[in-house]
Design an enzyme around this catalytic site. Structure first.
Site, PDB file in Angstrom:
ATOM      1  N   SER F  96       0.864  -1.311  -0.097  1.00 25.96           N
ATOM      2  CA  SER F  96      -0.059  -0.022   0.128  1.00 25.96           C
ATOM      3  C   SER F  96       0.823   1.199   0.134  1.00 25.96           C
ATOM      4  O   SER F  96       0.303   2.516  -0.190  1.00 25.96           O
ATOM      5  CB  SER F  96      -0.899  -0.025   1.283  1.00 25.96           C
ATOM      6  N   LYS F 139      -6.489   4.156   8.730  1.00 18.52           N
ATOM      7  CA  LYS F 139      -5.329   5.252   8.127  1.00 18.52           C
ATOM      8  C   LYS F 139      -6.039   6.348   8.200  1.00 18.52           C
ATOM      9  O   LYS F 139      -5.124   7.569   8.051  1.00 18.52           O
ATOM     10  CB  LYS F 139      -5.060   4.660   6.612  1.00 18.52           C
TER      11      LYS F 139
END
Ligand SMILES: [Ca+2]
Ligand SMILES: [Ca+2]
Ligand SMILES: [Ca+2]
Ligand SMILES: [Ca+2]
Ligand SMILES: [Ca+2]
Ligand SMILES: [Ca+2]
Ligand SMILES: [Ca+2]
Ligand SMILES: [Ca+2]
Ligand SMILES: [Ca+2]
Ligand SMILES: [Ca+2]
Ligand SMILES: [Ca+2]
Ligand SMILES: [Ca+2]
Lengths: 191, 191, 191, 191, 191, 191
Positions: F96, F139
């Site tokens: 990611s 996140k």
């Protein structure tokens, strides 16, 4: 490791780090030397994976900042580099030698010796930030025990100085650094 | 390993180290040779990780101090290096061959033989410091047993000489060194 | 391995060693070939770590003594080297093929064939010493069994010849060598 | 592996080997191709350690005998080599593909196709000897089953032909070879 | 992996493969890009050993057939190659991506995009043969499910189409190929 | 890792990623630096296999799209690259960080700093697609907690924003990207 007879001057390429071992803090000598006409990076002294990456980060920092550090950039192309951390049979690891590695390499490539009275510890980043490390109390006591008068620590470790006995703290000059610029200013003798 | 017939002169590139094995001390021959037009460093003789790093440190010391050692610096660029430690099937390790490695390489690159009567032991650093090692008593006894008249030891091991029987100690010339300069002065024949 | 039909001349680069296997002694063919315009050292034949180091020591010996062996030194720079020890699927190890490796390489680089009637065994060092090996009795018997008339052994193994039946010993020419100079003198046909 | 539709000509660089698998003998296609302007040796097809060494031995044989094989020697310097043995997911090992590998590489570098009707098996050495292999019966039966009319076998395997049914044996042309010269003579079409 | 929004044109260097996973068939995107002035071959996407060899075989096929594929041969010398197979964290293996890899590389080096409506599967060999693969039914269903109208399969897998429901089979254009020439003719848009 | 004192400008080559750790989301600094006159790619920061491949994919994307990204292409040939992700002793992995890596490298090679107020996450492909990642909620909360005002997410993760508290979602500028072009437009300050 403690040399039985301290050489009267610290040779260019040598710095004094601080390690945190199972038996407390200790002083760690970092040695760097150039191999003229050679290539690549030799790392010896039973260095673990994290510390090996610190050596690469230190080299890359000095390499990519050569101009602002007053280092002729061709020095990186026309010679190999060897970094050794005595004693040779004692395994070592961790990121906290970063500032001592950058200091040793800057001293080596500038060909200017570092101060003999100064020990240092701190993780580094490629941008020059100095990150906090562990074992502040043990490391400061080790520097004191071995007769070093100055210690460079990461600014983010300031709070850990509370754990150091006041008498020790006051007998030492403690420099708090959050950037490698601060470290190098403190590590070299005043010009 | 003990050659059945000692050659009348020690060839350039060969030195006499001292090893500490499970069955006591022993003499360890270090052989170094140049590979003209080659590159890199070959290490053979079932050498362990720590001793392999000692070979690299010894090469880097001699390389980076070529000028002061009286060695033409281009010798490092125009040839490969092979270091072998017989016997080929006996595993060897540890940092204490450092001084014998530096002596062998200096002899090789100077093309000047070392003294045949001198054994040596001691860890080295890139700055030229000689660090203490273990097994002093066993190593000194091995040198005596094999008829060698001189032994070079790290200065920091001076205290360990108490363990060596007085008769042995007095029958040998023992040189204590804390820097590779002292080792090399003692290892080469007087000019 | 025993070729079913011995070629009438031994090609340059091929020597006859002696191996000590679980089922007794055996003859071991060493093959070396140059790869013109190539680089580096290929070693095949399921060779173990110690024997692989023997190949490197043999190459380094021949390389660094090229001049005194009558070999044009540029041959080491302008070609790669492949050393193969058939049979390809049988694992092999140990230091005792050293003298056969040096003989094969000297033959290859001189482009002069070795004697077909001579088998040899012995560890080597970079200085050219021939060190003792094991399995003397089994190896000598294997040479005899395969019809070879001459065997080169390390001088330090002389005492082991007591174990060889007198009839065998007397039917063979046995050369004892303590240096590679002796080995090569005996391995090549008289000029 | 058996291509569902045999191409009408065998391309240069392709040979037909014989493998001995758990389920009996099988035909093994060897494919070699040059990578112009490239370097080194690629080996694919899930090749085990012994067979990988066979590929290197085959390449070294052809390389070092280029002149006598009618191959321009610069072809080894100005291109890389890829050897593939389909099917890609089937593990393969052993020394017996040696002669098929040498045939494929000779065909590739000469740019001359091999005979389509000929399968072959045999270990090789750097000197060109053809050494015996296992599974002769199964391999010969596989060649027959797949419609190949000629089989090249090591001379040292002649005795194993007793195990092949007489009818099969007589329906095939069987070439016994003890040197790669014999193999190549039989593998290429008559000129 | 399925991009949430299909780009309106397939970029040069991208092909659509078919994978057989534990949960059925799936579409596999192959991406290839050149690294100008670079060297070597980068393979990413958690690619297993067999598939990694497929990438090498695909590159070697395109490289050695550059001329007949209409590719300037110097493109292989003056740039590195990176092959990536998203999604980056999903392990992939097996030989069946061969035809998609050759298509992607041919598209990359020709700088001509492949048809967007065509998925393909098949093992390759260096000679250009297309070998059968597993999971035909699942792969064809995956192509259908994802809206692709054409599927290229190995000719040797023709029989496996019986397992695909007739309605699906008839709604797709299925190309059976036994050579990479057939694959490439079908994979590129008509000129 | 959180620097105790944020530098007033983000240096060129530094980007702000978002990581998903066992203890929730966190900000991940990506640092990239050029090594003038060097070669190759150094990756440090205890980076796992998948993330190491992301670094290579990011470098290849920027390298192969240099022209359209406004980067002089010779920069890839005349310098090495070092990518470091502090803190140095904390293991990191996963795909990611792709968009943050591409942003850092584009900033480095353009020598233009990225916006300080923007964090980003997303897997990349060589074609420039942005693929979905996990841990969106954690996140985004980490970005908010650390005072960052803008977050770049993969378009395919839009649905995961439902899990983020509305107050947080509305206090941030959230950019949804399905191609690296969108990411870079949002990551650099408006010209
Ligand atoms: Ca430390
Ligand atoms: Ca540490
Ligand atoms: Ca500061
Ligand atoms: Ca030792
Ligand atoms: Ca002294
Ligand atoms: Ca042996
Ligand atoms: Ca002699
Ligand atoms: Ca014959
Ligand atoms: Ca597959
Ligand atoms: Ca066809
Ligand atoms: Ca991640
Ligand atoms: Ca878009």
């Amino acid at each position: 490791f403690v040399p039985d007879e301290r050489p009267s001057t610290l040779p260019p390429g040598v710095s004094t780090g601080l390690a945190w071992t199972e038996s407390g803090g200790d002083v760690l000598t970092i040695e760097a030397t150039r191999l003229p006409g050679g290539r690549g990076l030799r790392i010896t002294g039973q260095i673990g994976k994290v510390m090996r990456e610190s050596v690469k980060a230190a080299q890359s920092y000095v390499w990519s900042h050569a101009e602002s550090l007053g280092i002729p950039p061709e020095r990186f192309r026309d010679s190999g580099l060897h970094v050794h951390v005595p004693a040779g049979a004692v395994p070592k690891d961790g990121p906290s030698a970063g500032v001592a590695l950058v200091s040793a390499l800057t001293s080596l490539y500038r060909n200017v010796p570092l101060r003999r009275d100064t020990a240092m510890t701190g993780e580094i980043t490629l941008s020059g930030l100095v990150l906090p490390i562990g074992g502040v109390k043990e490391k400061v006591l080790a520097a004191k025990r071995l007769g070093l008068g100055r210690v460079i620590l990461p600014k983010a470790n300031e709070k850990d100085l509370r754990d150091v006995p006041e008498a020790v703290r006051e007998s030492l000059e403690i420099i708090l650094a959050d950037h490698l610029r601060d470290v190098l200013t403190a590590a070299f003798p005043p010009q």
